[in-house]
Design an enzyme around this catalytic site. Structure first.
Site: not given
Length: 267
Positions: A73, A188
């Site tokens: 992440c 992302c």
């Protein structure tokens, strides 16, 4: 049985990295942790999110004793990566950061966009990467509050509004006297699940740069080989901090080799 590799993300995006890691580390077993109770991370205040991540890893590392941890992440790692390494010095952490360096090496036009969450766009870490590796490029940072949510919906086979996707990616496409954007960094891990739709909706072709393979290669470098044990992979599991694992979600996870979804109620 060997110690597992722990994957961590706010939701399901880290499955893009897990998919690549399975190819390079077939002998390892995996634990996938989704902090879905805190999803999405992009809109969190930094201090609150940092406190949450440090507290959550106190629990996870004791529970699973991993060989290594992949923070799959960008938002979490660019905020908390350094603090996690200080707090847990005996744990190997492999991070996920915007792939700005490879983008700068590949671009022909010098026009790069970084498509990320608002949190990643705000990070000084991201701007330091630009100064260090792309100072000769024109880099546009594009923060989206909606795409990670859209990606989760897409994975769960829910309808995704293409007009919303088009509006979210359109700021990435820039023209100048020197040319036009030719690389969009997917900063992302959720976004690669939407890459097919991005290509369909883009005003012109670009290279959508997915860092998953590079992260998996780094993991392979830091994790030692162990003898292959086919039975060990029956122990692969997913953990959800909301405490909610629906039958539909369990079926989705089984496609990624995660056969024992569990819940960890965490507030």
């Amino acid at each position: 049985m060997s110690r597992p590799v722990l994957f961590f993300d706010s939701g399901l995006g880290g499955l893009t990295v897990l998919r690549e890691a399975r190819l390079l580390l077939p002998e390892r077993r995996f634990v996938y942790v989704a902090d879905d109770a805190g999803f999405p991370y992009g809109a969190w205040e930094e201090d609150a999110l940092l406190t949450r991540l440090l507290s959550l890893f106190e629990v996870l590392l004791k529970a699973h004793d991993p060989e290594a941890v992949v923070i799959a992440c960008n938002t979490a790692f660019t905020l908390a990566g350094a603090a996690l390494r200080v707090r847990f010095p005996d744990t190997r952490f492999v991070g996920t950061v915007p792939a700005i360096k490879p983008a700068a090496e590949r671009t022909q036009s010098g026009l790069i966009s970084v498509l990320a969450t608002p949190g990643t766009v705000r990070r000084a870490y991201t701007r330091d990467l630009i100064r260090s590796f792309a100072d000769r490029c024109a880099v546009k940072l594009v923060g989206s509050e909606k795409l990670a949510i859209c990606a989760e919906a897409f994975l769960k086979r829910q309808v995704v509004d293409e007009a919303v996707l088009r509006a979210e990616i359109s700021p990435c496409f820039v023209t100048s006297d020197d040319g036009q954007t030719d690389i969009v960094v997917l900063a992302c891990t959720h976004y690669p699940f939407l890459a097919g739709l991005f290509r369909k909706l883009a005003p012109w072709p670009v290279d959508w740069l997915d860092p998953a393979e590079a992260i998996a290669r780094q993991l392979r470098r830091v994790v030692p080989d162990v003898p292959f044990d086919a039975d060990a992979h029956f122990a692969d599991q997913a953990v959800f901090t909301s405490g909610e694992v629906s039958p539909e979600l369990a079926r989705l996870l089984s496609g990624f080799g995660l056969k024992r979804p569990q819940s960890l109620k965490f507030f």
